[in-house]
Design a protein around this motif. Structure first.
Motif, PDB file in Angstrom:
ATOM      1  N   PHE A  41     -17.947  32.431  31.770  1.00  0.00           N
ATOM      2  CA  PHE A  41     -18.745  31.880  30.968  1.00  0.00           C
ATOM      3  C   PHE A  41     -19.119  31.642  29.702  1.00  0.00           C
ATOM      4  CE2 PHE A  41     -21.831  35.239  33.831  1.00  0.00           C
ATOM      5  CZ  PHE A  41     -21.823  34.514  35.110  1.00  0.00           C
ATOM      6  N   PRO A  42     -19.002  30.133  29.296  1.00  0.00           N
ATOM      7  CA  PRO A  42     -19.064  29.850  27.637  1.00  0.00           C
ATOM      8  C   PRO A  42     -20.152  30.186  26.956  1.00  0.00           C
ATOM      9  CG  PRO A  42     -19.393  28.022  29.437  1.00  0.00           C
ATOM     10  CD  PRO A  42     -19.312  29.262  30.205  1.00  0.00           C
ATOM     11  N   VAL A  43     -20.086  31.540  26.555  1.00  0.00           N
ATOM     12  CA  VAL A  43     -21.265  31.570  25.791  1.00  0.00           C
ATOM     13  C   VAL A  43     -21.492  31.451  24.777  1.00  0.00           C
ATOM     14  CG1 VAL A  43     -22.302  33.382  24.877  1.00  0.00           C
ATOM     15  CG2 VAL A  43     -21.409  33.822  27.377  1.00  0.00           C
ATOM     16  N   ASP A  44     -20.467  30.867  24.299  1.00  0.00           N
ATOM     17  CA  ASP A  44     -20.155  30.571  22.312  1.00  0.00           C
ATOM     18  C   ASP A  44     -20.712  29.142  22.462  1.00  0.00           C
ATOM     19  OD1 ASP A  44     -19.993  33.044  21.241  1.00  0.00           O
ATOM     20  OD2 ASP A  44     -18.002  32.665  20.940  1.00  0.00           O
ATOM     21  N   ILE A  45     -20.372  28.225  23.623  1.00  0.00           N
ATOM     22  CA  ILE A  45     -20.971  26.894  23.615  1.00  0.00           C
ATOM     23  C   ILE A  45     -22.213  26.732  24.422  1.00  0.00           C
ATOM     24  CG2 ILE A  45     -20.114  25.234  25.675  1.00  0.00           C
ATOM     25  CD1 ILE A  45     -17.378  26.164  26.308  1.00  0.00           C
ATOM     26  N   ILE A  46     -22.158  27.468  24.834  1.00  0.00           N
ATOM     27  CA  ILE A  46     -23.986  27.729  25.497  1.00  0.00           C
ATOM     28  C   ILE A  46     -24.798  27.781  24.352  1.00  0.00           C
ATOM     29  CG2 ILE A  46     -25.738  28.416  26.926  1.00  0.00           C
ATOM     30  CD1 ILE A  46     -23.505  29.654  29.273  1.00  0.00           C
ATOM     31  N   LYS A  47     -24.640  28.494  23.646  1.00  0.00           N
ATOM     32  CA  LYS A  47     -25.630  28.919  22.011  1.00  0.00           C
ATOM     33  C   LYS A  47     -24.911  27.336  21.390  1.00  0.00           C
ATOM     34  CE  LYS A  47     -24.765  33.987  20.798  1.00  0.00           C
ATOM     35  NZ  LYS A  47     -24.225  34.768  19.915  1.00  0.00           N
ATOM     36  N   GLU A  48     -24.584  26.957  21.179  1.00  0.00           N
ATOM     37  CA  GLU A  48     -24.403  25.682  19.847  1.00  0.00           C
ATOM     38  C   GLU A  48     -24.716  24.729  21.241  1.00  0.00           C
ATOM     39  OE1 GLU A  48     -19.766  24.852  19.585  1.00  0.00           O
ATOM     40  OE2 GLU A  48     -20.474  22.651  19.776  1.00  0.00           O
ATOM     41  N   ILE A  49     -24.740  24.475  22.362  1.00  0.00           N
ATOM     42  CA  ILE A  49     -25.313  23.581  22.905  1.00  0.00           C
ATOM     43  C   ILE A  49     -27.282  23.382  22.838  1.00  0.00           C
ATOM     44  CG2 ILE A  49     -25.930  22.007  25.238  1.00  0.00           C
ATOM     45  CD1 ILE A  49     -22.921  22.957  26.052  1.00  0.00           C
ATOM     46  N   THR A  50     -27.356  24.731  23.437  1.00  0.00           N
ATOM     47  CA  THR A  50     -29.135  24.949  23.470  1.00  0.00           C
ATOM     48  C   THR A  50     -29.439  24.951  21.946  1.00  0.00           C
ATOM     49  OG1 THR A  50     -28.051  26.978  24.861  1.00  0.00           O
ATOM     50  CG2 THR A  50     -30.637  27.071  23.956  1.00  0.00           C
ATOM     51  N   MET A  51     -29.155  25.304  20.669  1.00  0.00           N
ATOM     52  CA  MET A  51     -29.533  24.774  19.808  1.00  0.00           C
ATOM     53  C   MET A  51     -29.300  23.513  18.999  1.00  0.00           C
ATOM     54  SD  MET A  51     -30.323  27.716  18.527  1.00  0.00           S
ATOM     55  CE  MET A  51     -30.772  27.999  19.668  1.00  0.00           C
ATOM     56  N   GLU A  52     -28.679  22.974  19.632  1.00  0.00           N
ATOM     57  CA  GLU A  52     -28.972  21.435  19.755  1.00  0.00           C
ATOM     58  C   GLU A  52     -29.850  20.876  20.569  1.00  0.00           C
ATOM     59  OE1 GLU A  52     -24.882  19.203  20.472  1.00  0.00           O
ATOM     60  OE2 GLU A  52     -26.072  17.606  20.023  1.00  0.00           O
ATOM     61  N   VAL A  53     -30.411  21.349  22.003  1.00  0.00           N
ATOM     62  CA  VAL A  53     -30.782  20.745  22.631  1.00  0.00           C
ATOM     63  C   VAL A  53     -32.619  21.124  22.135  1.00  0.00           C
ATOM     64  CG1 VAL A  53     -32.640  20.809  24.661  1.00  0.00           C
ATOM     65  CG2 VAL A  53     -29.388  20.675  25.160  1.00  0.00           C
ATOM     66  N   LEU A  54     -32.824  22.238  21.675  1.00  0.00           N
ATOM     67  CA  LEU A  54     -33.650  22.627  21.279  1.00  0.00           C
ATOM     68  C   LEU A  54     -34.235  21.327  19.660  1.00  0.00           C
ATOM     69  CD1 LEU A  54     -33.907  26.406  22.151  1.00  0.00           C
ATOM     70  CD2 LEU A  54     -35.302  24.375  22.618  1.00  0.00           C
ATOM     71  N   SER A  55     -33.043  21.228  19.309  1.00  0.00           N
ATOM     72  CA  SER A  55     -33.703  21.005  17.881  1.00  0.00           C
ATOM     73  C   SER A  55     -33.941  19.227  17.775  1.00  0.00           C
ATOM     74  CB  SER A  55     -32.284  21.116  16.875  1.00  0.00           C
ATOM     75  OG  SER A  55     -32.154  22.366  16.125  1.00  0.00           O
ATOM     76  N   LYS A  56     -32.964  18.953  19.337  1.00  0.00           N
ATOM     77  CA  LYS A  56     -32.934  16.850  19.640  1.00  0.00           C
ATOM     78  C   LYS A  56     -33.610  17.285  20.116  1.00  0.00           C
ATOM     79  CE  LYS A  56     -28.527  16.236  17.237  1.00  0.00           C
ATOM     80  NZ  LYS A  56     -27.320  16.212  17.415  1.00  0.00           N
ATOM     81  N   HIS A  57     -34.046  17.765  21.139  1.00  0.00           N
ATOM     82  CA  HIS A  57     -34.291  17.268  23.030  1.00  0.00           C
ATOM     83  C   HIS A  57     -35.633  18.373  23.923  1.00  0.00           C
ATOM     84  CE1 HIS A  57     -31.061  14.560  22.449  1.00  0.00           C
ATOM     85  NE2 HIS A  57     -29.630  15.840  22.734  1.00  0.00           N
ATOM     86  N   ALA A  58     -36.006  19.078  22.405  1.00  0.00           N
ATOM     87  CA  ALA A  58     -37.049  20.295  22.992  1.00  0.00           C
ATOM     88  C   ALA A  58     -37.838  18.920  24.226  1.00  0.00           C
ATOM     89  CB  ALA A  58     -37.741  20.411  22.202  1.00  0.00           C
ATOM     90  N   ASP A  59     -38.471  18.431  24.101  1.00  0.00           N
ATOM     91  CA  ASP A  59     -39.084  17.383  24.154  1.00  0.00           C
ATOM     92  C   ASP A  59     -39.361  16.967  25.652  1.00  0.00           C
ATOM     93  OD1 ASP A  59     -37.540  15.644  23.716  1.00  0.00           O
ATOM     94  OD2 ASP A  59     -38.725  14.132  23.202  1.00  0.00           O
ATOM     95  N   LYS A  60     -37.795  16.944  26.050  1.00  0.00           N
ATOM     96  CA  LYS A  60     -37.320  16.826  27.615  1.00  0.00           C
ATOM     97  C   LYS A  60     -37.084  18.352  27.934  1.00  0.00           C
ATOM     98  CE  LYS A  60     -36.714  12.148  27.398  1.00  0.00           C
ATOM     99  NZ  LYS A  60     -38.113  11.416  28.021  1.00  0.00           N
ATOM    100  N   ALA A  61     -36.736  18.781  27.402  1.00  0.00           N
ATOM    101  CA  ALA A  61     -35.638  19.964  27.720  1.00  0.00           C
ATOM    102  C   ALA A  61     -37.189  21.267  27.737  1.00  0.00           C
ATOM    103  CB  ALA A  61     -34.973  20.667  27.146  1.00  0.00           C
TER     104      ALA A  61
END
Lengths: 417, 417
Positions: free
Chosen positions: B57-77
């Motif tokens: 499982f690419p945990v570090d990638i998921i951490k990075e992506i998830t932070m970006e998603v919550l910062s920029k795309h929370a309205d969609k996510a």
């Protein structure tokens, strides 16, 4: 490539319809959804949606929890989970239900689902044989009708008033059915701040309903997404609180008290029923998404849920008030509406003779949208009602939207005379 | 409170069974799952599971992506999504399918589902009428049998060999059925690195199957969770690649190339079929979880998927090799097994007369577990096979597990003589 694709789509040499199952042939897209698609692309004020306001999503809490989950619980959060759901979450919800509603509960009575919509489908799968009588409120939550319909029940509609389902009318029907040797399978109710009507079943009727369930041997499906969103009045225990036999199948959801994007809800029911729904769920999706489940667990377990609910309430209350005030100010005489103490919706009844589905086009032309009430009735026999949402649009737009709507209705009333 | 709960659970005044639908009465828990529950609590080496290794499982990638998603795309996510799925993800997958498999595809041909298990259920819902003939491989993926069974098809089993489904046997059956005036609805195949057998349908047979589908007018459901996990040999295009009419309904999943915890998969099919499956999905869960969908979009779109797959392959290849070597080293004469170029499973066939379900208890006593093959056959008519998984357990344990298993089998063979 693009050409090849276009050719492929244009060619259509297949008789697609010939492959569908009988039931698939009968599946229709929701007209309401199609309508709303049009609205979303224009600058109409939409009071039609059923969405929580994104401003209520606890983004910072989610960031914090998610980082913790990925650091400490990635093995659980990223792997397949059990069909019943992540055990610590089930345990946390059982405790929360006990603390919040005084319902003694163990984790064997809780299953996690992919939103309460999935619970409705599983209930259809596990309980409804074709021709079984299922009692619904009139009006009722339209997606519940949609979920149950696949299993071919016969719907029996019981009218609502300001105190919720008219349980005395249900009793009359039950007597008649019994005389005919018939039994109902279950009563489906959105007991508190009903979708679409906004009304709440009174304490007396809750107790009466449980008594009837015992006397006439049926189950109660209590769908309770909204009771935490109370802006006024005193809390009232769920019907499940009065259930000492395991007749109530209770549905909860994170969509209105956390965020819909996790698609997580839960079923609380007797372990016998949970077990069968678990087996049914195994075949439809193996498990609800563990990533969301582990996050939701931290949200409940660490007390974020209890701290966050008051913030949602403070955010929505002025919107509810704004809509009630605007209705009072602008609506012509002859129009009635419910006065919900919570939830997301107000139900408006226009004078007989107005068809809100036909009126929709005019409303959109005037810059406002609503959901025509017809689709909320199992038998589609009521034309003069509509559902208004007050959680998604800010106060000034609510006021402007209601004003526009009032003008459309006045026009329509004049035309009718 | 605890006492009240205990009383409630003990009292059981209800006749629970009397509420279930006919179909629910027939639902049974998977014996395999019950078996595995026992194994999980002991120190047995389990070659039974079907889980990806958490180390992939690419945990570090998921951490990075998830932070970006919550910062920029929370309205969609965090909000409700559309039933078809998050459009950018659908678009990214269409492009990826085109690039990776040479299948021209537009986003209208892609729908996101809650894991491919949900796609199997939706396919049952949309295509199977009771009595419809559905062709499956023998053996086949047992959860597909479980998903389809609810819709009451008649299963027609076609045997496998090292080149996958014996399409010539299928052709004979089709001729016979046609002579009887019968048609099949669809062929279900796990085309590459099959679950449970590990074998891959040859190029020739893929083309032959498509020809048969045209000639005998049926659909093909191609379930392809494993083709990216190739440890040796040359890639082979999916059957969907040869589909110029829209007869192939293709199922993909993020569970083996990202993480199962998001419960996300996708269906690629003709827009006519996608549309009907979308309407069906509306009733069962509204939409797949948007939080996971937005994260999965970044994973595909930003190229993480393509960069991460080789790492998964490097992690699994030694495990596949270790199992093949151990089988070669320890298994007595008379035992056969498949030699997969990829995926997660090896299929073992024992001499006739050995019942692997009955042998399981002895194996567990010796400290090793597997999945008895019986449940992978629609008609449960083969007793001497088993599925071994090589992705979850490290190499040394694989070797030790196979060694123990060989001893149990030798004992059993001696007993038979």
């Amino acid at each position: 490539m693009q050409n090849k694709l276009e050719n492929k789509l244009a060619a259509q040499p297949l008789d697609f319809e010939s492959f569908f199952s009988q039931k698939a042939m009968e599946m229709k897209a929701s007209e309401v959804r199609e309508l709303l698609k049009l609205v979303e692309t224009s600058d109409v004020i939409s009071l039609a949606g059923g969405l929580p306001a994104p401003e209520t999503f606890p983004v910072d809490i989610i960031k914090e929890i998610t980082m913790e989950v990925l650091s400490k619980h990635a093995d659980k959060a990223l792997q397949y989970g059990t069909t019943k759901g992540f055990t610590p979450l089930r345990l946390a919800l059982a405790r929360w239900m006990e603390k919040r509603y005084g319902i003694p509960m163990s984790k064997v009575e809780v299953m996690i689902v992919a939103g309460s919509q999935q619970a409705l489908d599983l209930i259809g799968r596990v309980f409804i044989d074709p021709g079984d009588i299922v009692v619904v409120e009139a009006p009722t939550y339209l997606a519940a009708l949609n979920a149950f319909k696949f299993y071919e029940p016969e719907f029996l509609s019981i009218p609502l008033d300001d105190d919720g389902m008219k349980v005395d009318v249900l009793e009359e029907k039950l007597k008649k059915l019994k005389a005919e040797g018939k039994r109902i399978k279950f009563v489906y109710t959105v007991s508190t701040f009903q979708n679409p009507a906004g009304v709440t079943m009174s304490l007396e009727r809750r107790k009466h309903l449980i008594e009837l369930a015992k006397e006439y041997d049926f189950l109660i499906v209590e769908d309770n997404p909204y009771s935490e969103l109370r802006y006024s009045g005193e809390p009232i225990p769920p019907i499940k609180h009065f259930d000492d036999e395991g007749r109530v199948i209770y549905l909860g959801t994170f969509s209105k008290i956390f965020a819909p994007g996790f698609r997580l809800g839960w079923v609380s029911a007797h372990p016998h029923f949970i077990r069968k729904m678990e087996i049914a769920k195994q075949a439809v999706d193996l498990c609800a998404n563990p990533f969301g489940q582990v996050i939701a667990w931290k949200y409940v377990e660490d007390g974020h849920l209890d701290r966050h609910i008051p913030r949602i309430i403070e955010f929505y209350r002025p919107r509810r008030d704004a809509m009630l005030e605007a209705l009072e100010e602008y609506m012509p005489e002859g129009v009635r509406w419910t006065k919900p103490d919570g939830g997301m919706f107000i139900w408006v009844t226009l004078p007989e003779g107005i068809d809100t589905k036909l009126m929709m086009e005019k409303a959109v032309a005037k810059g406002v949208a609503y959901v025509p009430g017809e689709a909320f009735f199992a038998h589609r026999d009521v034309k003069n009602t509509m559902r208004l949402n007050f959680t998604y649009v800010p106060e000034d737009k609510i006021r402007e939207g209601v004003k526009r709507l009032a003008e459309v209705i006045e026009d329509e009333m004049r035309r009718l005379k």
